[in-house]
Design a protein around this motif. Sequence first.
Motif, PDB file in Angstrom:
ATOM      1  N   SER A 119      19.951 -22.822  33.876  1.00 34.37           N
ATOM      2  CA  SER A 119      19.030 -21.723  33.575  1.00 34.37           C
ATOM      3  C   SER A 119      18.447 -21.881  32.175  1.00 34.37           C
ATOM      4  CB  SER A 119      19.748 -20.373  33.695  1.00 34.37           C
ATOM      5  OG  SER A 119      20.152 -20.127  35.013  1.00 34.37           O
ATOM      6  N   VAL A 120      19.276 -22.316  31.245  1.00 34.23           N
ATOM      7  CA  VAL A 120      18.806 -22.577  29.882  1.00 34.23           C
ATOM      8  C   VAL A 120      17.751 -23.680  29.891  1.00 34.23           C
ATOM      9  CG1 VAL A 120      19.492 -23.494  27.633  1.00 34.23           C
ATOM     10  CG2 VAL A 120      20.917 -21.775  28.769  1.00 34.23           C
ATOM     11  N   LEU A 121      18.028 -24.739  30.628  1.00 28.52           N
ATOM     12  CA  LEU A 121      17.110 -25.874  30.696  1.00 28.52           C
ATOM     13  C   LEU A 121      15.778 -25.471  31.326  1.00 28.52           C
ATOM     14  CD1 LEU A 121      17.148 -28.875  29.956  1.00 28.52           C
ATOM     15  CD2 LEU A 121      17.945 -29.360  32.276  1.00 28.52           C
ATOM     16  N   ARG A 122      15.855 -24.679  32.379  1.00 29.04           N
ATOM     17  CA  ARG A 122      14.639 -24.180  33.037  1.00 29.04           C
ATOM     18  C   ARG A 122      13.779 -23.393  32.053  1.00 29.04           C
ATOM     19  NH1 ARG A 122      16.568 -19.671  36.347  1.00 29.04           N
ATOM     20  NH2 ARG A 122      16.415 -18.720  34.284  1.00 29.04           N
ATOM     21  N   THR A 123      14.410 -22.546  31.265  1.00 30.50           N
ATOM     22  CA  THR A 123      13.689 -21.709  30.309  1.00 30.50           C
ATOM     23  C   THR A 123      13.104 -22.547  29.175  1.00 30.50           C
ATOM     24  OG1 THR A 123      15.173 -19.873  30.830  1.00 30.50           O
ATOM     25  CG2 THR A 123      13.915 -19.706  28.786  1.00 30.50           C
ATOM     26  N   ALA A 124      13.881 -23.520  28.698  1.00 27.35           N
ATOM     27  CA  ALA A 124      13.439 -24.348  27.578  1.00 27.35           C
ATOM     28  C   ALA A 124      12.262 -25.242  27.962  1.00 27.35           C
ATOM     29  CB  ALA A 124      14.602 -25.195  27.064  1.00 27.35           C
ATOM     30  N   VAL A 125      12.283 -25.797  29.173  1.00 25.10           N
ATOM     31  CA  VAL A 125      11.166 -26.651  29.609  1.00 25.10           C
ATOM     32  C   VAL A 125       9.885 -25.838  29.704  1.00 25.10           C
ATOM     33  CG1 VAL A 125      10.239 -27.947  31.573  1.00 25.10           C
ATOM     34  CG2 VAL A 125      12.557 -28.403  30.755  1.00 25.10           C
ATOM     35  N   SER A 126       9.993 -24.617  30.193  1.00 21.16           N
ATOM     36  CA  SER A 126       8.794 -23.780  30.305  1.00 21.16           C
ATOM     37  C   SER A 126       8.239 -23.421  28.929  1.00 21.16           C
ATOM     38  CB  SER A 126       9.105 -22.508  31.103  1.00 21.16           C
ATOM     39  OG  SER A 126       9.985 -21.664  30.397  1.00 21.16           O
ATOM     40  N   ALA A 127       9.099 -23.469  27.897  1.00 20.19           N
ATOM     41  CA  ALA A 127       8.659 -23.137  26.537  1.00 20.19           C
ATOM     42  C   ALA A 127       8.007 -24.323  25.831  1.00 20.19           C
ATOM     43  CB  ALA A 127       9.847 -22.647  25.709  1.00 20.19           C
ATOM     44  N   LEU A 128       8.054 -25.502  26.431  1.00 18.80           N
ATOM     45  CA  LEU A 128       7.482 -26.689  25.797  1.00 18.80           C
ATOM     46  C   LEU A 128       5.966 -26.630  25.689  1.00 18.80           C
ATOM     47  CD1 LEU A 128       9.482 -29.751  27.161  1.00 18.80           C
ATOM     48  CD2 LEU A 128       9.284 -29.040  24.772  1.00 18.80           C
ATOM     49  N   GLU A 158      11.784 -35.949  19.886  1.00 15.82           N
ATOM     50  CA  GLU A 158      11.723 -34.891  18.865  1.00 15.82           C
ATOM     51  C   GLU A 158      11.665 -33.521  19.534  1.00 15.82           C
ATOM     52  OE1 GLU A 158       8.970 -33.487  15.074  1.00 15.82           O
ATOM     53  OE2 GLU A 158       8.680 -35.458  15.989  1.00 15.82           O
ATOM     54  N   LEU A 159      12.613 -32.680  19.199  1.00 17.42           N
ATOM     55  CA  LEU A 159      12.712 -31.358  19.797  1.00 17.42           C
ATOM     56  C   LEU A 159      11.940 -30.355  18.950  1.00 17.42           C
ATOM     57  CD1 LEU A 159      14.162 -29.929  22.185  1.00 17.42           C
ATOM     58  CD2 LEU A 159      16.042 -29.427  20.622  1.00 17.42           C
ATOM     59  N   PRO A 160      10.899 -29.716  19.503  1.00 16.24           N
ATOM     60  CA  PRO A 160      10.146 -28.725  18.718  1.00 16.24           C
ATOM     61  C   PRO A 160      11.060 -27.634  18.176  1.00 16.24           C
ATOM     62  CG  PRO A 160       9.009 -29.244  20.766  1.00 16.24           C
ATOM     63  CD  PRO A 160      10.365 -29.880  20.862  1.00 16.24           C
ATOM     64  N   GLY A 161      10.751 -27.158  16.975  1.00 10.35           N
ATOM     65  CA  GLY A 161      11.607 -26.165  16.324  1.00 10.35           C
ATOM     66  C   GLY A 161      11.803 -24.905  17.141  1.00 10.35           C
ATOM     67  N   HIS A 162      10.735 -24.404  17.766  1.00  8.37           N
ATOM     68  CA  HIS A 162      10.861 -23.153  18.511  1.00  8.37           C
ATOM     69  C   HIS A 162      11.731 -23.336  19.761  1.00  8.37           C
ATOM     70  CE1 HIS A 162       7.629 -24.983  20.946  1.00  8.37           C
ATOM     71  NE2 HIS A 162       7.942 -24.112  21.888  1.00  8.37           N
ATOM     72  N   VAL A 163      11.726 -24.558  20.326  1.00 12.41           N
ATOM     73  CA  VAL A 163      12.573 -24.817  21.494  1.00 12.41           C
ATOM     74  C   VAL A 163      14.028 -24.932  21.068  1.00 12.41           C
ATOM     75  CG1 VAL A 163      13.039 -26.394  23.405  1.00 12.41           C
ATOM     76  CG2 VAL A 163      10.675 -25.912  22.732  1.00 12.41           C
ATOM     77  N   ALA A 164      14.271 -25.589  19.922  1.00 14.85           N
ATOM     78  CA  ALA A 164      15.641 -25.689  19.402  1.00 14.85           C
ATOM     79  C   ALA A 164      16.201 -24.293  19.126  1.00 14.85           C
ATOM     80  CB  ALA A 164      15.666 -26.541  18.144  1.00 14.85           C
ATOM     81  N   SER A 165      15.377 -23.432  18.548  1.00 12.67           N
ATOM     82  CA  SER A 165      15.816 -22.059  18.274  1.00 12.67           C
ATOM     83  C   SER A 165      16.094 -21.303  19.558  1.00 12.67           C
ATOM     84  CB  SER A 165      14.747 -21.319  17.459  1.00 12.67           C
ATOM     85  OG  SER A 165      14.548 -21.932  16.209  1.00 12.67           O
ATOM     86  N   LEU A 166      15.251 -21.512  20.557  1.00  8.67           N
ATOM     87  CA  LEU A 166      15.442 -20.859  21.849  1.00  8.67           C
ATOM     88  C   LEU A 166      16.759 -21.291  22.489  1.00  8.67           C
ATOM     89  CD1 LEU A 166      14.322 -19.149  24.230  1.00  8.67           C
ATOM     90  CD2 LEU A 166      13.214 -21.235  25.060  1.00  8.67           C
ATOM     91  N   LEU A 167      17.055 -22.590  22.429  1.00  4.43           N
ATOM     92  CA  LEU A 167      18.283 -23.115  23.034  1.00  4.43           C
ATOM     93  C   LEU A 167      19.527 -22.481  22.411  1.00  4.43           C
ATOM     94  CD1 LEU A 167      17.245 -26.866  23.211  1.00  4.43           C
ATOM     95  CD2 LEU A 167      17.796 -25.431  25.181  1.00  4.43           C
ATOM     96  N   LYS A 168      19.421 -22.106  21.155  1.00  7.48           N
ATOM     97  CA  LYS A 168      20.566 -21.521  20.452  1.00  7.48           C
ATOM     98  C   LYS A 168      20.585 -19.995  20.519  1.00  7.48           C
ATOM     99  CE  LYS A 168      20.426 -25.376  17.182  1.00  7.48           C
ATOM    100  NZ  LYS A 168      20.151 -25.787  15.789  1.00  7.48           N
TER     101      LYS A 168
END
Length: 368
Positions: free
Chosen positions: A91-100, A71-81
């Motif tokens: 770079s996107v993946l690095r940023t998204a993992v830190s946002a978890l 399950e992908l948290p909503g704020h992370v899904a929004s960040l990815l987009k």
Amino acid sequence: MIHYGLKGVTAAETRISFIDGAEGKLIYRGYDISEVSKRTFEEAAYLLWYGEWPDAEQLLMLKGKLQKGRELPGHVASLLKSLPREMDLMSVLRTAVSALGSGPPSIEEAIRLTAVVPVMIACRKAWMDNSVLPDSVNHLDHAEHFLYMLFGSMPTETQRRALETYMILTMEHGMNASAFSARVTASTLSDIHSAVTSAIGTMKGPLHGGAPSEVLSFLAEAAESSDMEELIRQKVCRGERLMGFGHRVYKTRDPRAEALKAVLLSEAGDDDWMKLSLKVEEASINILSELKPGRALYTNVEFYAAAIMKSMNMKADLFTPVFTAARITGWTAHILEQEGNNILFRPDAQYVGPWRVPNGHSSQQKKS
């Protein structure tokens, strides 16, 4: 004596894996990689995290936790987009993992990270392709679910088994640069997400995580050539490196390449890219032995990984992220092991800059 790049320096004890480069051996928790590669991703991950094979109940438990962790948290899904389209996927993946989050190291968080990273990759790919991310299908196993989320359709059995084998073979490889980076961060008692983010930043470098894309260029060149053998012959004569051959650690056959090749031989069927990789390997080894007698050269795991990913119509920008989705299992195992017997990594450095005298003038560099 300075060990540049810490080459040859033993900095920790580990029970996770063992590499014998001279003999071409890779061991996960005491088991040869040839045996581990015949298992499922879930079984291999359980082995790295817990140190033993799971029984039926334990395996079912792990599968359930992996499914829940997708399950992908909503704020992370929004960040990815929301991140710029020109931002590369690593770079996107690095940023998204830190946002978890910033949870402490635990097997529960290791499972969650392993489960959600493939979904992050698929989410970003769908947004970049202007398509819709498929709904998760929970009953699918890890590798099959990853392929389904990436492409929106059920993979063939050949594709599923090929990717699963690749992910098992690359989920762990000793104190490599990214695993070391993760352990350094963990040694400060930082959180597991920060340690994994450090590892992703290290994996992003082309000297570590970018090899399969270079192999793909070599295979594509061979596919387009009217005389593949002559192309390879000219490369050898010019002293060019044959991408996908040789390894810094293995001085003989890369055991991961051998295991992946076995899958290709049994599963390739009519897949042109898989068959091409086998032909290029045979021609390269024959030509090298002819032109440079006594010099042995063997394929590494990236050689067959490129063929497998190309056969699935993966673009080159997915290669390193897929590698990352596999290696996160090993990273988290190292983070947990580091926490269990922690000593802060704090190597020394030898100063070689100028020495200043009190009146502000430079003196000769001090000898050490």
